[in-house]
Design a protein around this motif. Sequence first.
Motif, short mmCIF file in Angstrom:
data_model
loop_
_atom_site.label_atom_id
_atom_site.label_comp_id
_atom_site.label_asym_id
_atom_site.label_seq_id
_atom_site.Cartn_x
_atom_site.Cartn_y
_atom_site.Cartn_z
N UNK A 3 -95.26 8.75 16.10
CA UNK A 3 -94.57 8.79 17.39
C UNK A 3 -93.75 7.52 17.50
N UNK A 4 -92.47 7.67 17.63
CA UNK A 4 -91.58 6.52 17.74
C UNK A 4 -91.69 5.91 19.13
N UNK A 5 -91.68 4.58 19.19
CA UNK A 5 -91.69 3.88 20.46
C UNK A 5 -90.53 2.89 20.49
N UNK A 6 -89.37 3.33 20.94
CA UNK A 6 -88.22 2.42 20.99
C UNK A 6 -88.40 1.31 22.02
N UNK A 8 -91.10 -0.64 22.35
CA UNK A 8 -92.24 -1.46 21.94
C UNK A 8 -92.17 -2.90 22.45
N UNK A 9 -90.98 -3.45 22.58
CA UNK A 9 -90.84 -4.84 23.02
C UNK A 9 -91.27 -5.03 24.47
N UNK A 10 -91.40 -3.94 25.21
CA UNK A 10 -91.82 -4.04 26.61
C UNK A 10 -93.34 -4.12 26.75
N UNK A 11 -94.07 -4.02 25.66
CA UNK A 11 -95.51 -4.24 25.72
C UNK A 11 -96.35 -3.08 25.25
N UNK A 12 -97.64 -3.38 25.13
CA UNK A 12 -98.63 -2.45 24.62
C UNK A 12 -98.67 -1.12 25.36
N UNK A 13 -98.47 -1.15 26.66
CA UNK A 13 -98.55 0.09 27.44
C UNK A 13 -97.55 1.13 26.94
N UNK A 14 -96.40 0.68 26.46
CA UNK A 14 -95.39 1.64 26.01
C UNK A 14 -95.84 2.36 24.74
N UNK A 15 -96.61 1.69 23.90
CA UNK A 15 -97.13 2.34 22.69
C UNK A 15 -98.17 3.38 23.06
N UNK A 16 -99.05 3.06 24.00
CA UNK A 16 -100.03 4.04 24.46
C UNK A 16 -99.34 5.27 25.03
N UNK A 87 -98.03 -0.45 32.76
CA UNK A 87 -96.77 -1.13 32.48
C UNK A 87 -97.02 -2.44 31.75
N UNK A 88 -96.02 -2.87 31.00
CA UNK A 88 -96.07 -4.17 30.33
C UNK A 88 -97.05 -4.21 29.19
N UNK A 89 -97.58 -5.40 28.96
CA UNK A 89 -98.47 -5.64 27.83
C UNK A 89 -99.92 -5.41 28.25
N UNK A 90 -100.18 -4.21 28.77
CA UNK A 90 -101.50 -3.84 29.28
C UNK A 90 -102.00 -2.62 28.53
N UNK A 91 -103.24 -2.71 28.07
CA UNK A 91 -103.88 -1.56 27.45
C UNK A 91 -104.70 -0.81 28.48
N UNK A 92 -105.59 0.03 28.01
CA UNK A 92 -106.38 0.88 28.90
C UNK A 92 -107.75 0.30 29.23
N UNK A 93 -108.03 -0.92 28.81
CA UNK A 93 -109.37 -1.48 29.01
C UNK A 93 -109.80 -1.45 30.48
N UNK A 94 -108.92 -1.86 31.38
CA UNK A 94 -109.32 -1.87 32.80
C UNK A 94 -109.54 -0.45 33.33
N UNK A 95 -108.84 0.52 32.79
CA UNK A 95 -109.08 1.91 33.19
C UNK A 95 -110.46 2.37 32.74
N UNK A 96 -110.82 2.00 31.54
CA UNK A 96 -112.13 2.34 31.00
C UNK A 96 -113.22 1.79 31.91
#
Length: 131
Positions: A3-6, A8-16, A87-96
């Motif tokens: 899955x391409x993520x153009x 990516x520079x906006x942070x981890x959330x965009x990759x998820x 948004x930004x450089x945030x993963x899903x940890x806080x959601x978990x």
Amino acid sequence: TFADNPDFAEGLSTSLKAGIAYLPEDSACVMIVLGDMPDITSDDLDRLIDAFRKAGGNAVVRASHDGKRGNPVLLPRSLFPAIAHLEGDTGARHLVETEGLDVIDVEIGAAASVDVDTREALEGAGGVLQD
């Protein structure tokens, strides 16, 4: 398949979000596997998948080492809408930790916490960086 993520520079959330958007609509979960964890094996992944299935597909399943959370992590479909708002450089940890889902930790050993973010870590893991 990738899955391409153009964005990516906006942070981890965009990759998820890019990865989840690429999944078929009948996917029960997404498995987040970091590319810099060389000791993860297919047996480790199978154990995580088995735990997810045994939980009925409604739990977060994550690898652990000595009782500490690690990676990979399986996130059930019920979290996808909340992930879409990250948004930004945030993963899903806080959601978990806040969405009220059961969390199942599967002990896989040191592989759950070994990553190679630096040249020294790569060399320590037995890798060689091509200059």
